[in-house]
Structure formats: structure tokens, C-alpha cells
Design a protein around this motif. Structure first.
Motif, PDB file in Angstrom:
ATOM      1  N   ASN A 141      52.877 -16.251  -6.195  1.00 53.29           N
ATOM      2  CA  ASN A 141      53.139 -17.165  -5.097  1.00 53.29           C
ATOM      3  C   ASN A 141      53.397 -16.560  -3.726  1.00 53.29           C
ATOM      4  N   MET A 142      53.540 -15.258  -3.589  1.00 56.28           N
ATOM      5  CA  MET A 142      53.743 -14.735  -2.239  1.00 56.28           C
ATOM      6  C   MET A 142      52.540 -15.092  -1.356  1.00 56.28           C
ATOM      7  N   PHE A 143      51.355 -14.764  -1.827  1.00 59.71           N
ATOM      8  CA  PHE A 143      50.104 -15.275  -1.281  1.00 59.71           C
ATOM      9  C   PHE A 143      49.386 -15.798  -2.518  1.00 59.71           C
ATOM     10  N   PRO A 144      49.346 -17.104  -2.773  1.00 61.20           N
ATOM     11  CA  PRO A 144      48.890 -17.586  -4.079  1.00 61.20           C
ATOM     12  C   PRO A 144      47.621 -16.884  -4.560  1.00 61.20           C
ATOM     13  N   VAL A 145      47.829 -15.924  -5.436  1.00 59.30           N
ATOM     14  CA  VAL A 145      46.748 -15.056  -5.886  1.00 59.30           C
ATOM     15  C   VAL A 145      46.641 -15.153  -7.403  1.00 59.30           C
ATOM     16  N   ASN A 146      45.416 -15.140  -7.892  1.00 64.12           N
ATOM     17  CA  ASN A 146      45.176 -15.210  -9.326  1.00 64.12           C
ATOM     18  C   ASN A 146      45.143 -13.809  -9.931  1.00 64.12           C
ATOM     19  N   CYS A 147      45.932 -13.624 -10.961  1.00 64.27           N
ATOM     20  CA  CYS A 147      45.910 -12.417 -11.774  1.00 64.27           C
ATOM     21  C   CYS A 147      45.376 -12.806 -13.148  1.00 64.27           C
ATOM     22  N   TYR A 148      44.495 -11.992 -13.693  1.00 63.86           N
ATOM     23  CA  TYR A 148      43.894 -12.301 -14.990  1.00 63.86           C
ATOM     24  C   TYR A 148      44.218 -11.201 -15.993  1.00 63.86           C
ATOM     25  N   VAL A 149      44.587 -11.638 -17.200  1.00 64.96           N
ATOM     26  CA  VAL A 149      44.723 -10.726 -18.328  1.00 64.96           C
ATOM     27  C   VAL A 149      43.625 -11.078 -19.319  1.00 64.96           C
ATOM     28  N   ILE A 199      32.355 -13.893 -14.289  1.00 63.20           N
ATOM     29  CA  ILE A 199      32.684 -12.829 -13.350  1.00 63.20           C
ATOM     30  C   ILE A 199      34.083 -13.073 -12.783  1.00 63.20           C
ATOM     31  N   PHE A 200      34.690 -11.984 -12.365  1.00 64.97           N
ATOM     32  CA  PHE A 200      35.988 -12.024 -11.693  1.00 64.97           C
ATOM     33  C   PHE A 200      35.729 -11.514 -10.285  1.00 64.97           C
ATOM     34  N   SER A 201      35.712 -12.454  -9.338  1.00 64.68           N
ATOM     35  CA  SER A 201      35.101 -12.203  -8.034  1.00 64.68           C
ATOM     36  C   SER A 201      36.077 -11.761  -6.956  1.00 64.68           C
ATOM     37  N   GLY A 202      37.369 -11.662  -7.275  1.00 60.68           N
ATOM     38  CA  GLY A 202      38.320 -11.296  -6.231  1.00 60.68           C
ATOM     39  C   GLY A 202      38.219 -12.250  -5.061  1.00 60.68           C
ATOM     40  N   ASP A 203      38.125 -11.705  -3.850  1.00 57.36           N
ATOM     41  CA  ASP A 203      38.029 -12.550  -2.659  1.00 57.36           C
ATOM     42  C   ASP A 203      36.617 -12.560  -2.082  1.00 57.36           C
ATOM     43  N   VAL A 204      35.626 -12.286  -2.920  1.00 57.80           N
ATOM     44  CA  VAL A 204      34.236 -12.310  -2.482  1.00 57.80           C
ATOM     45  C   VAL A 204      33.695 -13.731  -2.450  1.00 57.80           C
ATOM     46  N   LEU A 205      33.858 -14.455  -3.549  1.00 57.65           N
ATOM     47  CA  LEU A 205      33.261 -15.787  -3.701  1.00 57.65           C
ATOM     48  C   LEU A 205      34.293 -16.739  -4.270  1.00 57.65           C
ATOM     49  N   PHE A 206      34.422 -17.908  -3.625  1.00 63.25           N
ATOM     50  CA  PHE A 206      35.338 -18.962  -4.055  1.00 63.25           C
ATOM     51  C   PHE A 206      34.573 -20.254  -4.296  1.00 63.25           C
ATOM     52  N   GLN A 207      35.277 -21.216  -4.845  1.00 62.45           N
ATOM     53  CA  GLN A 207      34.710 -22.557  -4.967  1.00 62.45           C
ATOM     54  C   GLN A 207      34.531 -23.144  -3.565  1.00 62.45           C
ATOM     55  N   GLY A 208      33.293 -23.274  -3.142  1.00 64.34           N
ATOM     56  CA  GLY A 208      32.993 -23.863  -1.847  1.00 64.34           C
ATOM     57  C   GLY A 208      33.234 -22.961  -0.655  1.00 64.34           C
ATOM     58  N   SER A 209      33.448 -21.675  -0.873  1.00 61.85           N
ATOM     59  CA  SER A 209      33.746 -20.800   0.253  1.00 61.85           C
ATOM     60  C   SER A 209      33.431 -19.353  -0.124  1.00 61.85           C
ATOM     61  N   ILE A 210      33.643 -18.460   0.841  1.00 64.07           N
ATOM     62  CA  ILE A 210      33.522 -17.028   0.619  1.00 64.07           C
ATOM     63  C   ILE A 210      34.721 -16.345   1.265  1.00 64.07           C
ATOM     64  N   GLY A 211      34.873 -15.049   1.024  1.00 66.55           N
ATOM     65  CA  GLY A 211      36.008 -14.322   1.576  1.00 66.55           C
ATOM     66  C   GLY A 211      35.925 -14.172   3.084  1.00 66.55           C
ATOM     67  N   ARG A 212      37.075 -14.011   3.708  1.00 68.25           N
ATOM     68  CA  ARG A 212      37.106 -13.743   5.143  1.00 68.25           C
ATOM     69  C   ARG A 212      36.526 -12.362   5.396  1.00 68.25           C
ATOM     70  N   TYR A 239      35.575 -16.652 -11.758  1.00 66.36           N
ATOM     71  CA  TYR A 239      37.031 -16.686 -11.687  1.00 66.36           C
ATOM     72  C   TYR A 239      37.454 -15.956 -10.414  1.00 66.36           C
ATOM     73  N   PRO A 240      37.866 -16.705  -9.380  1.00 69.45           N
ATOM     74  CA  PRO A 240      38.143 -16.076  -8.080  1.00 69.45           C
ATOM     75  C   PRO A 240      39.570 -15.560  -7.961  1.00 69.45           C
ATOM     76  N   GLY A 241      39.812 -14.812  -6.902  1.00 68.58           N
ATOM     77  CA  GLY A 241      41.142 -14.286  -6.635  1.00 68.58           C
ATOM     78  C   GLY A 241      42.121 -15.325  -6.132  1.00 68.58           C
ATOM     79  N   HIS A 242      41.631 -16.458  -5.683  1.00 67.76           N
ATOM     80  CA  HIS A 242      42.470 -17.560  -5.230  1.00 67.76           C
ATOM     81  C   HIS A 242      41.763 -18.858  -5.610  1.00 67.76           C
TER      82      HIS A 242
END
Length: 212
Positions: free
Chosen positions: A9-17, A150-163, A192-195
Motif C-alpha cells: 500500500n505505500m504505492f499500491p504495487v502488486n507482488c507475486y509469489v 506474463i508478469f509485466s511490471g510497469d510496462v503494460l497495464f489494463q488499458g494503459s502503459i507505463g509512464r 499480471y501487471p505491477g499495479h
């Protein structure tokens, strides 16, 4: 392959195990900042009797590395990421001050570099590293062909891309590499994106406004 998502929650970020029937696992982007978040991740690992073989970073922006010192301390895991992002570790304390807080622990050095095409193994599972620069120069997407995701980090999001306005970012490069490296994957590949929420390669190729 079993996928467990934690949203920190500091910067709502997804962590995957990720784990499989061999009880071996990898962690992708341990963005756990608060102590209760670190302990929640530890409880999941320990209660499922997992042996974590790799701590992977999609990239080394501040919000994706908060938990790296904790996992080094608890499990002896040294983070693995692309060398082109390594400069972000030195900049992390200054970056945190820009956001108005102090890092509780200094970033720890990488234990291994990951390059395009590398195969990361745990148990009976393989991940392929796909270099997709543009959000950061060293952004890596992790592809599990067998499980169609894929686990895309901040490259590709639902309806968006990374800054692409941070140091080393490049908007045109990001769009080009998403098209040439990710949109060539099967359309049913889950992203599965980073956010935020998951999506699919096909949905983003058809509907993402940055590619119309």
C-alpha cells in the motif's frame, strides 16, 4: 503453477509469489514497505512450506524494491534484475525523500543480472525474461509459456502503459517494444501487471488506447 498476489500500500504495487507442486517458488517485485506487509509475505511462504529460489525484480523503481532487504535478511535472497536499472538503487534514498519519506533500510546490491532470453527455473517451472525497455531502461517481463501468462511490471497495464518520463524512460521505445515483444504472444496470455488488475495480451492489443 500457483499464483498468489499481494497488494502493498505505500504505492499500491502488486507482488507475486509463484510456486508449483515441488514447493519451490519465486517472488516477483517485493514492494512490502510496512512491517505488517513483510510479515504477511513471510507467513504465506512459511505456512505453505515454500523454498524460494529467486527474488526477481521487473525493474528497480523505488516501489518495487522496498522488501528486498527484508527477504535478504530472512531467506538469504539477493534480488535479480537487469543491469541497466542498477543505477536506481543508488538513487532510491533521494527518490524516497522526493516523496516525503525515508527508506527504513538502504537498498541492497543485486545478486545476479538478468538478460533478455534468460530462463529462470524453480521446481518444474520455467520463466523466460523478455527485455521491454521504455518505462525504465532495464524493464524485464517474465513469461511462463506453459501457464500462458506474463508478469509485466510497469510496462503494460489494463488499458494503459507505463509512464516514460522518469530517468531512462522513452515513450516511443516503450510502445515499440510492447508491440514487437509482447503483442506477438498468444492473445489469451494473461497479463499480471505491477499495479491494478490482470488483463490479456489480446484485450490490450485490441483495446488499449495507446495502440489505436
Amino acid at each position: 503453477m500457483k499464483i498468489k498476489k499481494f497488494e502493498f500500500n505505500m504505492f499500491p504495487v502488486n507482488c507475486y509469489v509463484l510456486s508449483d507442486e515441488m514447493k519451490e517458488a519465486v517472488i516477483i517485485d517485493a514492494g512490502c514497505f510496512y512491517e505488517e506487509e513483510k510479515q504477511a509475505l513471510k507467513r504465506y511462504i512459511d505456512s505453505n512450506n515454500l523454498t524460494v529460489k529467486h527474488l526477481l525484480n521487473t525493474h528497480l523503481h523505488l516501489d518495487h524494491i522496498f522488501g528486498n532487504p527484508f527477504l535478504l535478511q530472512e531467506y538469504g535472497l539477493k534480488a535479480e534484475a537487469n543491469q541497466a536499472d542498477e543505477f536506481w538503487l543508488e538513487q532510491a534514498p533521494a527518490q524516497s525523500r522526493m516523496f516525503g519519506f525515508q527508506l527504513p533500510e538502504a537498498p541492497v546490491p543485486l545478486g545476479k543480472y538478468i538478460f533478455d532470453g534468460d530462463i529462470i527455473t524453480f521446481g518444474n517451472t520455467q520463466l523466460e525474461a523478455i527485455h521491454v525497455p521504455g518505462h525504465s531502461p532495464g524493464s524485464i517481463v517474465y513469461y511462463c509459456k506453459e501457464d500462458h501468462c506474463i508478469f509485466s511490471g510497469d510496462v503494460l497495464f489494463q488499458g494503459s502503459i507505463g509512464r516514460a518520463d522518469l530517468t531512462g524512460g522513452n515513450f516511443d521505445e516503450l510502445r515499440e517494444h510492447i508491440c514487437s515483444r509482447l503483442f506477438v504472444l498468444p492473445p489469451d496470455t494473461v497479463v499480471y501487471p505491477g499495479h491494478g488488475d490482470p488483463t490479456t495480451v489480446g484485450a490490450e492489443k485490441a483495446n488499449n488506447p495507446f495502440f489505436r
